[in-house]
Design a protein around this motif. Structure first.
Motif, PDB file in Angstrom:
ATOM      1  N   ALA A  48      -3.851  27.200 114.497  1.00  0.00           N
ATOM      2  CA  ALA A  48      -5.234  27.501 114.653  1.00  0.00           C
ATOM      3  C   ALA A  48      -5.917  27.432 115.884  1.00  0.00           C
ATOM      4  O   ALA A  48      -7.015  28.327 116.078  1.00  0.00           O
ATOM      5  N   ASP A  49      -5.617  26.624 116.751  1.00  0.00           N
ATOM      6  CA  ASP A  49      -5.841  26.718 118.058  1.00  0.00           C
ATOM      7  C   ASP A  49      -5.061  27.438 119.070  1.00  0.00           C
ATOM      8  O   ASP A  49      -3.701  27.092 119.047  1.00  0.00           O
ATOM      9  N   SER A  76       2.642  28.606 119.955  1.00  0.00           N
ATOM     10  CA  SER A  76       3.795  29.013 120.881  1.00  0.00           C
ATOM     11  C   SER A  76       4.644  29.882 120.094  1.00  0.00           C
ATOM     12  O   SER A  76       4.700  29.838 118.863  1.00  0.00           O
ATOM     13  N   THR A  77       5.457  30.486 120.868  1.00  0.00           N
ATOM     14  CA  THR A  77       6.460  31.287 120.202  1.00  0.00           C
ATOM     15  C   THR A  77       7.608  31.592 121.238  1.00  0.00           C
ATOM     16  O   THR A  77       7.642  30.796 122.253  1.00  0.00           O
ATOM     17  N   THR A  78       8.453  32.123 120.879  1.00  0.00           N
ATOM     18  CA  THR A  78       9.753  32.472 121.672  1.00  0.00           C
ATOM     19  C   THR A  78      10.023  34.121 122.145  1.00  0.00           C
ATOM     20  O   THR A  78       9.626  34.856 121.189  1.00  0.00           O
ATOM     21  N   GLY A  79      10.733  34.306 122.971  1.00  0.00           N
ATOM     22  CA  GLY A  79      10.843  35.572 123.364  1.00  0.00           C
ATOM     23  C   GLY A  79      11.984  35.666 124.534  1.00  0.00           C
ATOM     24  O   GLY A  79      12.060  34.624 125.400  1.00  0.00           O
ATOM     25  N   PRO A  80      12.563  36.682 124.468  1.00  0.00           N
ATOM     26  CA  PRO A  80      13.648  36.913 125.748  1.00  0.00           C
ATOM     27  C   PRO A  80      13.119  37.443 126.866  1.00  0.00           C
ATOM     28  O   PRO A  80      12.161  38.082 127.061  1.00  0.00           O
ATOM     29  N   LEU A  81      14.012  36.851 127.910  1.00  0.00           N
ATOM     30  CA  LEU A  81      13.670  37.360 129.356  1.00  0.00           C
ATOM     31  C   LEU A  81      14.442  39.010 129.451  1.00  0.00           C
ATOM     32  O   LEU A  81      15.637  38.933 129.015  1.00  0.00           O
ATOM     33  N   VAL A  82      13.664  39.684 129.994  1.00  0.00           N
ATOM     34  CA  VAL A  82      14.329  41.206 130.257  1.00  0.00           C
ATOM     35  C   VAL A  82      14.001  41.467 131.793  1.00  0.00           C
ATOM     36  O   VAL A  82      12.843  41.110 132.095  1.00  0.00           O
ATOM     37  N   SER A 132      -4.291  35.470 116.236  1.00  0.00           N
ATOM     38  CA  SER A 132      -4.234  34.889 117.720  1.00  0.00           C
ATOM     39  C   SER A 132      -4.487  35.690 118.621  1.00  0.00           C
ATOM     40  O   SER A 132      -4.302  35.600 119.854  1.00  0.00           O
ATOM     41  N   MET A 133      -4.314  37.119 118.244  1.00  0.00           N
ATOM     42  CA  MET A 133      -4.172  38.189 119.449  1.00  0.00           C
ATOM     43  C   MET A 133      -5.358  38.215 120.601  1.00  0.00           C
ATOM     44  O   MET A 133      -5.342  38.677 121.596  1.00  0.00           O
ATOM     45  N   ALA A 134      -6.645  37.783 119.962  1.00  0.00           N
ATOM     46  CA  ALA A 134      -7.690  37.982 120.898  1.00  0.00           C
ATOM     47  C   ALA A 134      -7.502  37.046 122.112  1.00  0.00           C
ATOM     48  O   ALA A 134      -8.158  37.156 123.050  1.00  0.00           O
ATOM     49  N   PRO A 137       2.008  46.450 110.621  1.00  0.00           N
ATOM     50  CA  PRO A 137       1.607  45.823 109.400  1.00  0.00           C
ATOM     51  C   PRO A 137       2.349  45.115 108.544  1.00  0.00           C
ATOM     52  O   PRO A 137       2.103  44.352 107.718  1.00  0.00           O
ATOM     53  N   ALA A 138       3.811  45.204 108.717  1.00  0.00           N
ATOM     54  CA  ALA A 138       4.860  44.542 108.175  1.00  0.00           C
ATOM     55  C   ALA A 138       4.801  43.092 108.492  1.00  0.00           C
ATOM     56  O   ALA A 138       4.983  42.181 107.632  1.00  0.00           O
ATOM     57  N   SER A 139       4.319  42.678 109.539  1.00  0.00           N
ATOM     58  CA  SER A 139       4.606  41.263 110.169  1.00  0.00           C
ATOM     59  C   SER A 139       3.062  40.771 110.387  1.00  0.00           C
ATOM     60  O   SER A 139       2.959  39.489 110.589  1.00  0.00           O
ATOM     61  N   GLY A 140       2.109  41.726 110.702  1.00  0.00           N
ATOM     62  CA  GLY A 140       0.852  41.087 110.958  1.00  0.00           C
ATOM     63  C   GLY A 140       0.854  40.696 112.382  1.00  0.00           C
ATOM     64  O   GLY A 140       0.124  39.610 112.717  1.00  0.00           O
ATOM     65  N   SER A 141       1.637  41.269 113.186  1.00  0.00           N
ATOM     66  CA  SER A 141       1.742  40.646 114.768  1.00  0.00           C
ATOM     67  C   SER A 141       1.672  41.846 115.755  1.00  0.00           C
ATOM     68  O   SER A 141       1.710  43.152 115.428  1.00  0.00           O
TER      69      SER A 141
END
Length: 272
Positions: A22-23, A28-34, A207-209, A242-246
């Motif tokens: 909520a904060d 936190s999330t994960t993602g690849p380096l490219v 959280s996108m804002a 819209p499928a993941s809301g992300s």
């Protein structure tokens, strides 16, 4: 050389929020380096591999030869076309000189004909000679142009016999072996630049804002637990999936540590 499989950059996984998601600061999330530049290097013509000049992990410069196809027949064809073009150009110059002489003779014949000094038959001979040289000049000009075009084609195929790096980077994957027969489109190498590096990740719509362009990021990786790498949000997709809301986010890695490699998975959170 045995093929070695190196997985290309992975698609960004779905965000994995912490218990305090909520904060936004604690999200936190994960993602690849490219790397910004990475490419499959494919054969542009059919042929047999006669040399392999790099191995997986080698650093290469732009234009450096990675592998070579058998080009003996093409070199012979280039030499033949060069000789053909040189012969046609020499013949063209000779006939152009002949044309100038014949045209000068015809001008004199015109004056003598007007003054009734030469016969009509002699004048026609002079006129025929001009027409003949014009035809020969056109023929050898066409021959020279055709041989030049054939030489350009042969040179292009000769150039395509050399598999080269399109940019500076590291050989991440190789699927080529000595004496291998390849055809156009066969992928032989995968090259990736080492910098600049980006991290790809997604954040939930809620959280996108907080993840606006320019915001600082704190990047960590399980491969090096003590490493904290700085980053900055470079781009945010204007579209919510819209499928993941992300939302897809691209972060730039600021002064990347030499320990970081394209393809590594990074833990991503907003910097405090």
């Amino acid at each position: 050389m045995p093929a070695a499989a190196v997985a290309p950059a992975k698609a960004a996984p779905e965000p994995q929020p912490t218990a305090e998601a909520a904060d936004p600061k604690s999200f936190s999330t994960t993602g690849p380096l490219v790397a910004e530049q990475q490419a499959d290097i494919a054969a542009e013509r059919a042929g047999r591999i006669v040399s392999i000049d790099v191995r997986i992990g080698d650093r290469v410069k732009k234009g450096q030869i990675l592998a070579q196809l058998d080009d003996r027949a093409l070199r012979s064809a280039c030499d033949s076309q060069k000789a053909r073009m040189a012969s046609a150009q020499a013949q063209l110059r000779e006939w152009q000189a002949e044309q100038l002489t014949a045209e000068a003779d015809l001008r004199r014949a015109d004056a003598m004909r007007e003054n009734k000094i030469i016969s009509e038959e002699n004048w026609e001979h002079a006129k025929y000679r001009v027409d003949e040289t014009i035809d020969e000049v056109a023929r050898f000009r066409e021959e020279a142009s055709a041989s030049e075009a054939d030489l350009s084609t042969a040179n292009l195929q000769l150039e395509q016999s050399r598999i080269v790096a399109p940019f500076a980077g590291v050989v991440g994957r190789s699927t080529v072996r000595p004496a291998q027969e390849v055809k156009p489109g066969d992928v032989l190498f995968w090259i990736t630049a080492e910098a600049p590096l980006q991290v790809l990740f997604t954040v939930p719509e809620t959280s996108m804002a907080a993840f606006a362009t320019g915001k600082p990021l704190d990047l960590t990786t399980a491969d090096y637990p003590g490493l904290h790498q700085s980053g900055r949000i470079a781009r945010v997709s204007p579209v919510v999936d819209p499928a993941s809301g992300s939302v897809q986010v691209i972060g730039s890695v600021v002064h990347p540590s030499p320990l970081l490699k394209p393809g590594m998975t990074m833990q991503v959170r907003l910097a405090p």
